[in-house]
Design an enzyme around this catalytic site. Sequence first.
Site, mmCIF file in Angstrom:
data_model
loop_
_atom_site.group_PDB
_atom_site.id
_atom_site.type_symbol
_atom_site.label_atom_id
_atom_site.label_comp_id
_atom_site.label_asym_id
_atom_site.label_seq_id
_atom_site.Cartn_x
_atom_site.Cartn_y
_atom_site.Cartn_z
ATOM 1 N N SER A 77 -8.291 4.709 -3.564
ATOM 2 C CA SER A 77 -9.237 3.677 -3.125
ATOM 3 C C SER A 77 -9.339 3.665 -1.616
ATOM 4 O O SER A 77 -8.395 4.010 -0.907
ATOM 5 C CB SER A 77 -8.742 2.319 -3.605
ATOM 6 N N HIS A 78 -10.492 3.268 -1.113
ATOM 7 C CA HIS A 78 -10.636 2.945 0.305
ATOM 8 C C HIS A 78 -11.494 1.688 0.396
ATOM 9 O O HIS A 78 -12.508 1.640 1.090
ATOM 10 C CB HIS A 78 -11.221 4.117 1.092
ATOM 11 N N TYR A 112 4.251 0.551 -3.173
ATOM 12 C CA TYR A 112 3.994 0.262 -4.597
ATOM 13 C C TYR A 112 5.070 -0.662 -5.164
ATOM 14 O O TYR A 112 5.441 -0.555 -6.324
ATOM 15 C CB TYR A 112 3.906 1.552 -5.413
ATOM 16 N N ASP A 163 -5.601 7.880 -12.050
ATOM 17 C CA ASP A 163 -6.170 6.544 -12.156
ATOM 18 C C ASP A 163 -6.178 5.810 -10.832
ATOM 19 O O ASP A 163 -5.354 6.077 -9.955
ATOM 20 C CB ASP A 163 -5.356 5.728 -13.161
ATOM 21 N N HIS A 171 -10.804 -1.781 1.236
ATOM 22 C CA HIS A 171 -10.835 -2.704 2.378
ATOM 23 C C HIS A 171 -11.518 -2.111 3.601
ATOM 24 O O HIS A 171 -12.379 -2.757 4.199
ATOM 25 C CB HIS A 171 -9.410 -3.173 2.716
ATOM 26 N N GLN A 227 -7.240 10.420 11.848
ATOM 27 C CA GLN A 227 -7.501 11.293 10.706
ATOM 28 C C GLN A 227 -7.284 12.765 11.048
ATOM 29 O O GLN A 227 -7.057 13.127 12.204
ATOM 30 C CB GLN A 227 -8.952 11.083 10.254
ATOM 31 N N LYS A 281 -6.629 13.937 -7.638
ATOM 32 C CA LYS A 281 -6.187 12.570 -7.400
ATOM 33 C C LYS A 281 -7.385 11.706 -7.037
ATOM 34 O O LYS A 281 -8.350 12.178 -6.445
ATOM 35 C CB LYS A 281 -5.176 12.520 -6.254
ATOM 36 N N HIS A 291 0.822 -1.211 0.000
ATOM 37 C CA HIS A 291 0.000 0.000 0.000
ATOM 38 C C HIS A 291 0.859 1.266 0.000
ATOM 39 O O HIS A 291 0.537 2.244 -0.666
ATOM 40 C CB HIS A 291 -0.906 -0.031 1.237
ATOM 41 N N ARG A 323 -7.527 15.762 1.916
ATOM 42 C CA ARG A 323 -6.256 16.263 2.480
ATOM 43 C C ARG A 323 -5.139 16.240 1.446
ATOM 44 O O ARG A 323 -4.302 17.137 1.397
ATOM 45 C CB ARG A 323 -5.842 15.434 3.706
#
Lengths: 238, 733
Positions: B87-88, B45, B489, B90, B307, B84, B42, B109
């Site tokens: 994904s979130h 990469y 993407d 999971h 957060q 940008k 994660h 953010r």
Amino acid sequence: MKFAVAVFPGSNCDIDAYRAMGAVLGQKVEYVWHRATDLSGFDGVILPGGFSYGDYLRPGAIAHFSPLMTSVVRFARGGGIVIGVCNGFQLLTEAGLLPGALLRNRGLTFICDTVHVRVENAGTPFTSRCAAGQVLRLPIAHGDGNYSVDATTLAAMEQKNQVLLRYCSAEGTADDAHNPNGSCANIAGVVNEQGNVAGMMPHPERAAESLLGGTDGLFILGSVVDVLTRRDHESCAC
Amino acid sequence: MNPVRAERVGLTATEYRRVCELLGREPGDVELDLFGVMWSEHCSYKTSRPLLRLFPTSGPGVLQGPGENAGIVDIGDDLAVVMKVESHNHPSAVEPYQGAATGSGGIIRDIFTMGARPVAMLDSLRFGDLEDVHQRALFREVVKGIGDYDNCMGIPTVAGEVGFDPSYAGNCLVNAMCVGIIRHEDIKRGAAAGVGNAVMLVGSTTGRDGMGGASFASVDLTAASQERKSAVQVGDPFMEKLLLEACLELFRTDAVVGIQDLGAAGLTSASCETAARGGVGIDLDVELVPRREDGMSAVEVMISESQERMLVIVRQGHEDEVRRIFDKWGLNAAVIGHVTEDGMLTVRQDGEVVAQVPAKALAEQAPLRHPQAERPTWQDDVMRLDETELPAVSDWKVVLKDVLRMPTVASKEWVYRQYDSVVRTSTVVGPGSDAAVLRVDGTTCGIALTIDGAGPMSLLDPATGAAMAVAEAARNLVCSGARPLALTDCLNFGNPERPDVFWQFSQAVAGMSKACRALGIPVIGGNVSFYNETGTLAILPTPVVGMVGVMDDPGRACRQGFVAPGDSIVLLGECTDELGGSVYVHMVTGRTAGHVPVLDLERECLVQTVCQGAVSRGIIRSAHDVSEGGLAVTLAESCITGDIGAHISLPGGVRPDALLFGEAPSRIVVSVAPEDLCALLEMARNAGVPATLLGCVGGSDVILEVGGRSIVQAPVTELADAWRGALPGVMGR
């Protein structure tokens, strides 16, 4: 003539109100921070939409205790023009400047849409550009817009012409089928007994430019400008 | 060498050895944990990076390509778009409301950490079959999570897409995209500099929420994952709204040297990445971090994903200025360390060093993985579709209504009515058209935005499917009249350690690169999400593309609905007999099957050029591309959203199911005033683009003829009820 747009932590339609009053209607307008207490020099106060204090506890409940609100209450008691939109409406009921309360929408979801509302009282500073019964097309965006008030108060409000706007069809029929949030008596906006404080769930400041789909909001915001302009002239004449 | 230690933090033996080499010794406990999170897929990469180099990432307008918190592209007038998608998936599968909400929070953010004011949100979502009560609950909670966060932030959610397929049942997809606007001179970067400058942590307090979220995202979801809710962060949009306003106020001072948000791997990634980018070190003490819980260990503070926090590198002597601004907004601002020249990330606890490792080693030197890629043996089976076995149809109206009711095709009003799409009074075209259009303050121009993914087509052929996602996003923008500028993407795939999945991934990256080059659209940033699978079931390979375009006059923006009776309806592009991968095939066979339709990128480019040119010349009154559901759905949607009928004659000679419901790309249905028809046809002819007059707008019925024979006649309201009523029918009003 100068307008104040209140800014609470979490306000987010403050810029829209500022733009509508300033760039669109050409009025002097200033942001006023929630810790400010001085409203001298202002002729009208706008309490904008958003999520003041994150809607913690319930919408408007905490903003009601901010230093600015003490001044807004004083300003309103002195006859100053105050308009609360969406979160601003919720705040005005919390502050006791308007009767009733705003509950969760009956469908329990947030609703963003464009609705029709009928002008019920064209004799207020907020509707002077409107005809009684005129239908306006205005955006709504709220989770807590279900206006609620006890039967006795409602009867008194109806009698004193305090219902400002009602949800209706494009043709002007106010009924449950055109009521997006379940509000009592299809009420979308109300005015206080003295007629100088109004609250509404629809956003007139979002309907001020044709590029964005409509200008019906100017019937409301423009009314306030007209009335204050007249008041200005009258005071000059004295 | 200690394999147990490596395994504890999810590293392989090889990776552990590499850590020892880079340090010249065995890592201490805290150090090992830092490597564990930073070298997770994660954060690092490590599997996708070698392939992502294929993307074209530069161009005349690109001000910031991949590698920063977000990409930036010039839109003229000294302004730029920052954007940008991320994904979130999971977190949303385990805790849909908070997962989706913090997906929004994280991507927002990423945008304002670049110095930009966020002006729009978009979302791409995938769920399993809505017949299943659990899927309905996921869908409902995810939409609520996004709405509650975005609405409270006062950022309009202006566009998006939702798809449904059984493969997403155990692993829904939640991809959130944020778009901001910035002046060139105001761009901030996440790099530390200036030895002695203060390192400040601002915003919310730090707690034990979101522990190890990065590692959690780097393994398959299992039944046990449901027990890992502590790995999901808890969002507070009010706190983020304050953080946003405080940061934008801070940027108007000259206190900021660099800034980075705390996302995956929390303080660890923010500190080592800013240090590595700036070629400096950071020395910090975890005891100085404002906390919301007692007794947190150094590791917990370093990897917490609480957060609404930012790491700011502050010019020496300006610390009080920062404190004053954050105090005004009721937020913490604490000096937790300072910039050093040694290139090390030094972590202290009460002054005592508990970890000291090269920042670059953590941030950039995870060993790359080159997994095996192999075309799966089942690929041929997927592509097999005996079209002679498709049902003979007696009533096409019934079938059209069935397709309009398919959740993937049906109106998404149930979703976007829950999002404030017009706050900030800039939304010219909101959700429900091919692309959203926003005016840009201080200019006369507008930007167009879209997000599109291609699951089914990518299953049939990952290279073509991914290219189709790029082509469709660009097509959606030109339908509004915008010129596509850049894309971001989000590549959602299964477990890359499986050769079939990695084959899909490498094919998709190649296909996407090819389409980007052909259409001249650079990739300015993005996100890869692997391990989207449960048990042995991987999701459909789902490349998602978010794209921005620019137009000179947003007042001329085109919408998808037909406008005026008497207007001519023209198809740019061709009618083909390709049915592969269509919603229709899935509806009647229960399978995603067939050969992927041909994507001729040269043709695609020409079709788009003609459409964009004609819209900007004011010739075209409506434009709607052919995508899910095929040509018949495109025509029906233009009638429904325009609230007007049409009389349409389609050519014979192509099998009617393919003609009506095939999803071949490179096609746009436009309507023009009769007097402009010749001009449009001439533009098409000059470009070598097939253009067919299909019929005429008018009446209150949709009338479809094929080869001169009427096969559908239905009141627009009847089709509208099917299309609009489908999701409320399943989800409740």
